[in-house]
Design a protein around this motif. Sequence first.
Motif, PDB file in Angstrom:
ATOM      1  N   SER A 163      -8.814  -8.233  55.071  1.00  0.00           N
ATOM      2  CA  SER A 163      -8.944  -8.048  53.609  1.00  0.00           C
ATOM      3  C   SER A 163     -10.067  -6.824  53.770  1.00  0.00           C
ATOM      4  O   SER A 163     -10.794  -6.737  54.383  1.00  0.00           O
ATOM      5  N   ARG A 164      -9.912  -6.109  52.561  1.00  0.00           N
ATOM      6  CA  ARG A 164     -10.968  -5.338  52.197  1.00  0.00           C
ATOM      7  C   ARG A 164     -11.091  -5.052  50.866  1.00  0.00           C
ATOM      8  O   ARG A 164     -10.226  -4.850  49.881  1.00  0.00           O
ATOM      9  N   CYS A 165     -12.400  -5.147  50.320  1.00  0.00           N
ATOM     10  CA  CYS A 165     -12.776  -5.533  48.846  1.00  0.00           C
ATOM     11  C   CYS A 165     -13.804  -4.731  48.546  1.00  0.00           C
ATOM     12  O   CYS A 165     -14.871  -4.431  49.119  1.00  0.00           O
ATOM     13  N   GLU A 166     -13.751  -4.044  47.473  1.00  0.00           N
ATOM     14  CA  GLU A 166     -14.986  -3.649  46.801  1.00  0.00           C
ATOM     15  C   GLU A 166     -15.818  -4.759  45.555  1.00  0.00           C
ATOM     16  O   GLU A 166     -14.888  -5.278  45.059  1.00  0.00           O
ATOM     17  N   TRP A 167     -16.951  -4.577  45.644  1.00  0.00           N
ATOM     18  CA  TRP A 167     -17.671  -5.673  44.901  1.00  0.00           C
ATOM     19  C   TRP A 167     -18.732  -5.010  44.296  1.00  0.00           C
ATOM     20  O   TRP A 167     -19.545  -4.256  44.690  1.00  0.00           O
ATOM     21  N   LEU A 168     -19.200  -5.409  43.134  1.00  0.00           N
ATOM     22  CA  LEU A 168     -20.567  -5.492  42.440  1.00  0.00           C
ATOM     23  C   LEU A 168     -20.905  -6.757  41.638  1.00  0.00           C
ATOM     24  O   LEU A 168     -20.317  -7.394  40.912  1.00  0.00           O
ATOM     25  N   ILE A 169     -22.149  -6.942  42.093  1.00  0.00           N
ATOM     26  CA  ILE A 169     -22.680  -8.235  41.882  1.00  0.00           C
ATOM     27  C   ILE A 169     -23.990  -7.956  40.962  1.00  0.00           C
ATOM     28  O   ILE A 169     -24.822  -7.366  41.442  1.00  0.00           O
ATOM     29  N   ARG A 170     -24.091  -8.611  39.885  1.00  0.00           N
ATOM     30  CA  ARG A 170     -25.429  -8.114  38.929  1.00  0.00           C
ATOM     31  C   ARG A 170     -25.755  -9.759  38.466  1.00  0.00           C
ATOM     32  O   ARG A 170     -25.103 -10.689  38.155  1.00  0.00           O
ATOM     33  N   ALA A 212     -13.891 -10.564  41.174  1.00  0.00           N
ATOM     34  CA  ALA A 212     -13.898  -9.731  40.042  1.00  0.00           C
ATOM     35  C   ALA A 212     -15.175  -9.062  39.786  1.00  0.00           C
ATOM     36  O   ALA A 212     -16.406  -9.585  40.087  1.00  0.00           O
ATOM     37  N   LEU A 213     -15.082  -7.934  39.548  1.00  0.00           N
ATOM     38  CA  LEU A 213     -16.243  -7.241  39.481  1.00  0.00           C
ATOM     39  C   LEU A 213     -17.150  -7.495  38.188  1.00  0.00           C
ATOM     40  O   LEU A 213     -16.606  -7.512  37.105  1.00  0.00           O
ATOM     41  N   ASP A 214     -18.349  -7.475  38.477  1.00  0.00           N
ATOM     42  CA  ASP A 214     -19.315  -7.761  37.169  1.00  0.00           C
ATOM     43  C   ASP A 214     -19.409  -6.439  36.294  1.00  0.00           C
ATOM     44  O   ASP A 214     -19.179  -5.439  36.644  1.00  0.00           O
ATOM     45  N   ASN A 215     -19.011  -6.776  35.022  1.00  0.00           N
ATOM     46  CA  ASN A 215     -18.991  -5.630  34.212  1.00  0.00           C
ATOM     47  C   ASN A 215     -20.367  -5.054  33.971  1.00  0.00           C
ATOM     48  O   ASN A 215     -21.297  -6.020  33.636  1.00  0.00           O
ATOM     49  N   PRO A 216     -20.635  -3.738  33.797  1.00  0.00           N
ATOM     50  CA  PRO A 216     -21.651  -3.173  33.418  1.00  0.00           C
ATOM     51  C   PRO A 216     -22.148  -3.340  32.065  1.00  0.00           C
ATOM     52  O   PRO A 216     -21.398  -3.674  30.986  1.00  0.00           O
ATOM     53  N   LYS A 217     -23.534  -3.698  31.835  1.00  0.00           N
ATOM     54  CA  LYS A 217     -23.990  -3.993  30.528  1.00  0.00           C
ATOM     55  C   LYS A 217     -24.168  -2.806  29.561  1.00  0.00           C
ATOM     56  O   LYS A 217     -24.284  -1.568  30.346  1.00  0.00           O
TER      57      LYS A 217
END
Length: 217
Positions: A163-170, A212-217
């Motif tokens: 598995s290869r994933c991109e992630w963004l956590i806020r 799921a990537l966190d949506n930018p504010k």
Amino acid sequence: MRLRLQFLRRPARSLRRAGLVLGVLALVACGTPPPTHFHSLMPTEIAARSGAPAASGVVVRLEPIRVPAQVDQAQWLVQLGDDSMAVLEQERWASPLRDEFQQALLEELIVGQGAIDARTQPAPGAAASRVAIDVRRFDSLPGREARIQGSWTITAGDARNGSRCEWLIREAAPGSFPALAAAHRRAVVRLGAAIGEALARLRRGEAASCPALDNPK
């Protein structure tokens, strides 16, 4: 010489009072250095969870985590309201950030997700899944949020899938510096939980889904 004689003839009380005033002024001028506060990324929230996680049977080998060079230190690098950066000498991680991140994520995988650490608990007959983490951003915004972004690569123990994933956590971090540290801990816990789920899916022979990537504010 006359001035010196007049000074020497002053009453002892006046001299003591003058010395006291000078001493107070000297202390004020020197000041007391502000205390240094140490924070940790270790997921203290694990202790508050109900019950122990079931052993997943996954043997994991966490590769050395890569973090941006500018934040790989004990002192906090924070982003101010005008988008400038500042190093806070009095707010520090308990160890350099890369070490903190490595230990905290491994703690979440082992204690929080029930995985087995290949380095300390060899499992005969079970091949270790390798997990490589590349943190490209580790942002600290006092009074606003903690934000980490990067990718993971998982190579399953049988090397047939991965598995290869991109992630963004806020995580929101209103208030003080301890609140910002707690927000970073929550972000690491969320990352560990997502990796733990991917490892479990791969062990069952299923395709691992990316968070799921966190949506930018």
